[in-house]
Design a protein around this motif. Structure first.
Motif, short mmCIF file in Angstrom:
data_model
loop_
_atom_site.label_atom_id
_atom_site.label_comp_id
_atom_site.label_asym_id
_atom_site.label_seq_id
_atom_site.Cartn_x
_atom_site.Cartn_y
_atom_site.Cartn_z
N ILE A 81 27.43 32.37 -29.54
CA ILE A 81 26.99 31.58 -28.40
C ILE A 81 27.94 31.75 -27.21
CG2 ILE A 81 26.40 29.27 -27.56
CD1 ILE A 81 24.61 30.32 -29.83
N ILE A 82 27.35 32.06 -26.06
CA ILE A 82 28.10 32.16 -24.81
C ILE A 82 27.44 31.19 -23.83
CG2 ILE A 82 28.81 33.67 -22.92
CD1 ILE A 82 28.29 36.04 -24.93
N THR A 83 28.20 30.21 -23.36
CA THR A 83 27.64 29.25 -22.40
C THR A 83 28.16 29.58 -21.00
OG1 THR A 83 29.38 27.64 -22.87
CG2 THR A 83 27.33 27.41 -24.10
N ILE A 84 27.32 29.28 -20.02
CA ILE A 84 27.62 29.64 -18.63
C ILE A 84 27.93 28.38 -17.84
CG2 ILE A 84 26.84 30.93 -16.62
CD1 ILE A 84 27.11 32.59 -19.24
N ALA A 85 29.21 28.18 -17.57
CA ALA A 85 29.66 26.93 -16.96
C ALA A 85 29.10 26.70 -15.57
CB ALA A 85 31.19 26.90 -16.92
N ASP A 86 28.97 27.76 -14.77
CA ASP A 86 28.54 27.55 -13.38
C ASP A 86 27.01 27.61 -13.21
OD1 ASP A 86 28.28 30.29 -13.67
OD2 ASP A 86 29.48 30.81 -11.92
N ALA A 87 26.28 27.67 -14.33
CA ALA A 87 24.83 27.51 -14.28
C ALA A 87 24.46 26.21 -14.99
CB ALA A 87 24.13 28.69 -14.94
N SER A 88 25.47 25.38 -15.20
CA SER A 88 25.34 24.09 -15.88
C SER A 88 26.12 23.06 -15.05
CB SER A 88 25.92 24.18 -17.29
OG SER A 88 25.39 25.29 -18.00
N GLY A 89 25.96 21.79 -15.38
CA GLY A 89 26.72 20.77 -14.65
C GLY A 89 26.51 19.41 -15.26
N SER A 90 27.44 18.50 -14.96
CA SER A 90 27.42 17.14 -15.50
C SER A 90 27.55 16.12 -14.37
CB SER A 90 28.57 16.95 -16.49
OG SER A 90 28.45 17.82 -17.59
N PRO A 91 27.31 14.83 -14.68
CA PRO A 91 27.45 13.79 -13.64
C PRO A 91 28.88 13.61 -13.14
CG PRO A 91 26.03 13.02 -15.40
CD PRO A 91 26.64 14.30 -15.88
N SER A 92 29.87 14.11 -13.87
CA SER A 92 31.26 14.03 -13.39
C SER A 92 32.04 15.25 -13.87
CB SER A 92 31.94 12.76 -13.92
OG SER A 92 32.18 12.87 -15.31
N LYS A 93 33.13 15.53 -13.19
CA LYS A 93 33.99 16.64 -13.60
C LYS A 93 34.58 16.37 -14.98
CE LYS A 93 37.75 19.64 -12.11
NZ LYS A 93 38.24 19.77 -13.48
N ALA A 131 30.61 36.89 -14.41
CA ALA A 131 31.33 37.55 -15.51
C ALA A 131 30.36 38.04 -16.58
CB ALA A 131 32.36 36.60 -16.11
N ILE A 132 29.37 37.21 -16.92
CA ILE A 132 28.44 37.62 -17.99
C ILE A 132 27.55 38.75 -17.53
CG2 ILE A 132 26.45 36.06 -17.62
CD1 ILE A 132 28.15 36.83 -20.99
N ILE A 133 27.18 38.76 -16.25
CA ILE A 133 26.36 39.86 -15.74
C ILE A 133 27.14 41.18 -15.80
CG2 ILE A 133 25.20 40.80 -13.70
CD1 ILE A 133 24.36 37.94 -12.99
N ALA A 134 28.41 41.14 -15.43
CA ALA A 134 29.24 42.34 -15.51
C ALA A 134 29.38 42.82 -16.95
CB ALA A 134 30.62 42.07 -14.90
N GLU A 135 29.51 41.86 -17.85
CA GLU A 135 29.64 42.21 -19.27
C GLU A 135 28.36 42.86 -19.79
OE1 GLU A 135 31.23 39.98 -23.29
OE2 GLU A 135 31.51 38.99 -21.36
N LEU A 136 27.22 42.36 -19.35
CA LEU A 136 25.94 42.95 -19.76
C LEU A 136 25.76 44.35 -19.15
CD1 LEU A 136 23.67 39.80 -19.44
CD2 LEU A 136 24.06 41.08 -21.56
N SER A 195 22.59 49.34 -12.69
CA SER A 195 22.00 49.45 -11.34
C SER A 195 21.01 48.31 -11.08
CB SER A 195 21.34 50.81 -11.15
OG SER A 195 20.27 50.96 -12.05
N LYS A 196 20.34 47.83 -12.13
CA LYS A 196 19.44 46.68 -11.96
C LYS A 196 20.26 45.41 -11.72
CE LYS A 196 16.02 48.60 -15.13
NZ LYS A 196 15.52 48.53 -16.52
N LEU A 197 21.35 45.27 -12.46
CA LEU A 197 22.14 44.05 -12.39
C LEU A 197 22.97 43.95 -11.12
CD1 LEU A 197 23.22 43.55 -16.12
CD2 LEU A 197 21.23 42.64 -14.90
N ASP A 240 22.13 37.81 -4.96
CA ASP A 240 22.07 36.42 -5.37
C ASP A 240 23.44 35.74 -5.50
OD1 ASP A 240 19.53 37.60 -5.95
OD2 ASP A 240 19.07 35.86 -7.18
N LEU A 241 24.47 36.49 -5.84
CA LEU A 241 25.74 35.86 -6.20
C LEU A 241 26.86 36.01 -5.18
CD1 LEU A 241 25.89 36.64 -10.03
CD2 LEU A 241 24.96 34.63 -8.88
N LEU A 242 26.95 37.17 -4.57
CA LEU A 242 28.09 37.38 -3.66
C LEU A 242 27.83 36.73 -2.30
CD1 LEU A 242 29.07 41.07 -4.44
CD2 LEU A 242 30.07 38.96 -5.35
#
Length: 196
Positions: free
Chosen positions: A134-146, A168-173, A183-185, A192-194
């Motif tokens: 399992i790899i979770t993506i912190a900046d595509a997730s969020g909570s009501p507080s830090k 980071a995960i896109i570069a890894e893929l 070239s697709k990524l 979308d990201l930069l």
């Protein structure tokens, strides 16, 4: 299952949990637009690399609302076949959801969810306990507080779940930006990201 460190896009699925308009409005640990942008980028990655994409939502008819509209635009079939849960908090305990994830046949799952503390950490840990990588993506997730986000990330890491970011995960893929996948990524990263 221990990760070998090499991420194989052919044995990986992307799972997006509860990226719903109402639920995302409760997030304060990250800028909502940033979180939305990153979740959308993950969906685009799944489409670009023909990876399984599993979407789920909870109680859409209540305050949580529908999934963010970008997901319908990016992956209309996945959006239509999303797993709509009643009130089950840990989506892994919803048989329709867990069956859909298992049906991908993939051993590695890239997961993001809103909120991190309630909707992402519990299933990520449950699926990890079942033997998935399992790899979770912190900046595509969020909570009501830090603090809620920090505690959820600590809890996941303690359970052996990898936590990283969208870029980071896109570069890894991609592995190699000059490859077909790369070239697709790189197009997704650039558009979308930069920063402009």
């Amino acid at each position: 299952m221990k990760s070998t460190g090499e991420l194989d896009p052919r044995d990986t699925a992307i799972v997006l949990i509860d990226h719903q308009i109402g639920t995302m409005g409760w997030v304060r640990s990250i800028e909502q637009k940033e979180m939305e942008k990153n979740a959308a980028a993950l969906a685009k990655v799944a489409v670009a690399l023909d990876m399984p994409l599993v979407l789920t939502s909870s109680m859409e008819e209540y305050a949580q609302g529908p999934l963010m509209p970008q997901l319908k635009e990016i992956a209309p079939d996945n959006y239509e076949s999303r797993i709509k849960r009643g009130g089950i908090v840990n989506c892994w305990n919803d048989k329709n959801f867990s069956d859909a994830v298992r049906a991908t046949g993939k051993k590695t799952l890239i997961m993001a969810g809103v909120t991190t503390d309630v909707c992402l950490a519990p299933p990520a840990i449950s699926v990890k306990d079942e033997g998935f990588n399992i790899i979770t993506i912190a900046d595509a997730s969020g909570s009501p507080s830090k603090m809620a986000d920090d505690m959820a990330i600590r809890r996941m890491e303690k359970s052996g779940v990898t936590v990283t970011t969208t870029n980071a995960i896109i570069a890894e893929l991609a592995k190699d930006w000059t490859s077909d996948d790369g070239s697709k990524l790189i197009q997704i990263v650039m558009s979308d990201l930069l920063p402009e």
